[in-house]
Design an enzyme around this catalytic site. Structure first.
Site, mmCIF file in Angstrom:
data_model
loop_
_atom_site.group_PDB
_atom_site.id
_atom_site.type_symbol
_atom_site.label_atom_id
_atom_site.label_comp_id
_atom_site.label_asym_id
_atom_site.label_seq_id
_atom_site.Cartn_x
_atom_site.Cartn_y
_atom_site.Cartn_z
ATOM 1 N N SER A 27 -5.101 -13.889 -5.304
ATOM 2 C CA SER A 27 -4.174 -12.550 -5.380
ATOM 3 C C SER A 27 -3.275 -12.635 -4.313
ATOM 4 O O SER A 27 -3.565 -13.284 -3.174
ATOM 5 C CB SER A 27 -5.217 -11.581 -5.312
ATOM 6 O OG SER A 27 -6.271 -11.719 -6.230
ATOM 7 N N GLN A 28 -2.336 -11.955 -4.698
ATOM 8 C CA GLN A 28 -0.918 -11.621 -3.553
ATOM 9 C C GLN A 28 -1.871 -10.920 -2.479
ATOM 10 O O GLN A 28 -2.453 -10.206 -2.411
ATOM 11 C CB GLN A 28 -0.103 -10.720 -4.304
ATOM 12 C CG GLN A 28 1.175 -10.278 -3.560
ATOM 13 C CD GLN A 28 1.826 -9.299 -4.306
ATOM 14 O OE1 GLN A 28 1.238 -8.248 -5.063
ATOM 15 N NE2 GLN A 28 3.020 -9.134 -3.750
#
Ligand code: SAH
Length: 215
Positions: A61-62
């Protein structure tokens, strides 16, 4: 490439600048090396403002999303946390730094095994990892429930009842809910008499949650 400098810049520009203010979350993001959780070919991009492929059609994930979701869990150090979707193990490492114990489940065996190695290399030993690779594996972890906090790092069509059932009184569940293509981040808090209070925050794009409670 000085990873420590890149990490500080990531925390300042992507996380603090966007409003994450929980000091413990910020410190954990400064401490945990994200580059060891990505494939070698992506190491130089590890501190960029983006999700990255980790193999098996999945993504890490970011960083901002990791920080935001973690902040919404309101961890103070005493909690037992459930994570659905170990993936690279990066989010798991952040949780293990901030809570007492983490139970994490992943359905793709090679990802789970790689995550385990990374987490062991950081000497994070308060983590139980389970591989849920059968078609009818339940989402959740009945034997270890209830949890003070639950995080789902894959997009779900609805809030799985099995997860709100496994939430302790006062517990927080953070989950992306929506279509396969895009979701909104939803936070659910279980009140003293078991009622659920739901609030949505930002739009997001996660890989789909697979299985009975997913797609
Ligand atoms: N937090 C992770 C996100 C990985 S992507 C990271 O930052 O690296 C989401 C992960 O959820 C994928 O690895 C996918 O295989 C896993 N997943 C999807 N459905 C699942 C399910 N029902 N149970 C456990 N893991 C699941």
């Amino acid at each position: 490439m000085n990873y420590e400098i890149a990490r500080k810049k990531m925390v300042q520009e992507q996380i603090v600048a966007r409003g994450v203010s929980d000091r413990r979350v910020i410190d954990a993001m400064l401490k945990i090396p994200r580059h060891i959780f990505v494939q070698e070919a992506f190491a130089l991009q590890a501190y960029n403002d983006t999700s990255l492929p980790i193999g098996e059609k999945q993504t890490i994930s970011q960083p901002y999303m990791v920080a935001l979701m973690t902040e919404q869990l309101e961890l103070r150090g005493t909690e037992k946390v459930l994570e659905i979707g170990t993936g690279s193990g990066y989010q798991t490492a952040i949780l293990a730094t901030l809570a007492d114990r983490v139970c994490t489940a992943e359905r793709i065996r090679p990802l789970a095994l790689r995550a385990r190695k990374c987490l062991d290399s950081l000497r994070l030993f308060n983590i139980m990892l389970r591989i849920n690779d059968s078609e009818d594996s339940p989402v959740g972890w009945e034997e270890e429930a209830p949890f003070d906090a639950i995080i789902v790092t894959a997009g779900a069509p609805d809030i799985p009842k099995v997860l709100t059932d496994q939430l302790a009184v006062g517990g927080r569940l953070v989950i992306p809910v929506g279509s396969e293509a895009e979701q909104v981040l939803v936070k659910i808090v279980k009140g003293a008499d078991g009622e659920l209070e739901t609030a949505s925050s930002v739009g997001c794009r996660f890989v789909p949650l697979i299985g009975r409670q997913g797609w």
